[in-house]
Design a protein around this motif. Structure first.
Motif, PDB file in Angstrom:
ATOM      1  N   PRO A  13     -19.705  72.993 -30.588  1.00 56.77           N
ATOM      2  CA  PRO A  13     -20.669  74.090 -31.245  1.00 56.77           C
ATOM      3  C   PRO A  13     -19.863  74.974 -31.998  1.00 56.77           C
ATOM      4  N   GLY A  71     -25.416  76.154 -29.234  1.00 55.97           N
ATOM      5  CA  GLY A  71     -25.363  76.208 -30.664  1.00 55.97           C
ATOM      6  C   GLY A  71     -26.189  75.332 -31.478  1.00 55.97           C
ATOM      7  N   TYR A 113     -23.433  77.123 -33.997  1.00 57.17           N
ATOM      8  CA  TYR A 113     -23.213  78.387 -34.384  1.00 57.17           C
ATOM      9  C   TYR A 113     -22.496  78.451 -35.764  1.00 57.17           C
ATOM     10  N   ALA A 129     -25.745  81.971 -32.866  1.00 57.22           N
ATOM     11  CA  ALA A 129     -26.781  81.027 -32.663  1.00 57.22           C
ATOM     12  C   ALA A 129     -28.029  81.291 -32.096  1.00 57.22           C
TER      13      ALA A 129
END
Length: 295
Positions: free
Chosen positions: A62, A113, A115, A108
């Motif tokens: 993420p 995510g 992100y 996010a």
């Protein structure tokens, strides 16, 4: 497969956890040091989720250091929290142009995510805190109190804190220093339980985990002693504490996954955390069996 360590496919370190309804999201660093190298090699963070604290699903990576254009390397300890439907990831990295460690924040729309950098610049840099070391601005932890005020805590050798604005990406006042934490090394984590605030942290080196209690997120803090002993063959000791489905959990890392595990190839573990009637916490019993599935 149950038992500790809980993740067997990769080395994981510096755990943080977020409870969202019936799911726990676990965020970790990723130790990638080759077996013949004793140094931190960490470029990205990992995300796992579970509905029972035993069976974990890995999600696509993420967040990476490279997602912070101003950062150079070193995906050190981090924490994700939710506010107003957004998820904010506070992460320690090495700054690309300002000497020393720094703290960035990514955002996010969901806990897994992807992100993105929420600011385009660091939230905390080493020139904002007076220190003789360049790695004092690490290990961020964030909590939002009952009045909706968010606080950021972080540090090595000294524990700093500051208020955050409601947007979660700017400081809202001066940087303060937490007192009442003897032999503070690093890794603060702040959580609440039954009206108490708890600030746990890594102490001495090799590190144990100690904790203090307060009725306020700004203190005064009363030191209560050791919470977790040395984490096996890992010099560092980094914790997350959560409540989930009626039990409290202590999430940490050791070097116990395989014969190559150690301080630079760590693995996340989970054991139960128990409180005494007066609000103090019983010392954590580290086990290889880990916890039973939460129902």
């Amino acid at each position: 497969m149950g038992g500790n360590p809980i993740i067997r496919t990769k080395y994981t370190a510096d755990p943080a956890a977020l409870v969202q309804g019936g799911t726990v999201y676990l965020y970790t660093g990723h130790d990638e040091a080759p077996n013949n190298q004793e140094r931190y090699v960490m470029h990205e963070w990992l995300c796992f989720s579970s509905t029972d604290m035993v069976h974990w699903t890995e999600h696509p990576i993420p967040l990476k250091v490279s997602d912070f254009a101003w950062a150079k390397d070193d995906a050190w300890a981090s924490q994700v929290i939710e506010r107003n439907g957004k998820y904010y990831w506070y992460a320690a990295v090495t700054h690309g142009t300002i000497h020393g460690k720094a703290i960035g924040v990514a955002v996010a729309d969901n806990p897994t995510g992807p992100y993105r950098d929420a600011r385009g610049s660091a939230l905390i840099t080493s020139d904002m805190t007076a220190s003789k070391i360049s790695w004092d601005d690490i290990d961020p932890t964030v909590i939002v109190d009952a009045q909706g005020q968010a606080y950021l805590y972080w540090g090595n050798q000294s524990c700093h804190y500051a208020k955050l604005k409601a947007n979660m990406t700017e400081l809202d006042g001066p940087i303060e220093t937490v007192s009442g934490l003897p032999q503070f090394t690093e890794a603060p984590w702040v959580h609440t339980h039954n009206g108490w605030y708890y600030l746990s942290y890594a102490t001495e080196f090799p590190e144990k985990t100690a904790y203090a209690m307060s009725r306020s997120p700004t203190g005064p803090w009363q030191y209560k002693g050791i919470l977790n002993e040395l984490a096996g063959n890992s010099n560092t000791n980094h914790q997350a504490i959560i409540d989930f489905k009626g039990r409290s959990y202590f999430i940490y890392h050791n070097g116990g996954m395989d014969e190559h595990g150690g301080s630079f190839r760590r693995s996340v573990c989970i054991d139960y955390l128990n409180y005494n009637r007066d609000g103090t916490i019983k010392r954590v019993q580290m086990t290889t069996e880990g916890v039973q599935p939460a129902k």
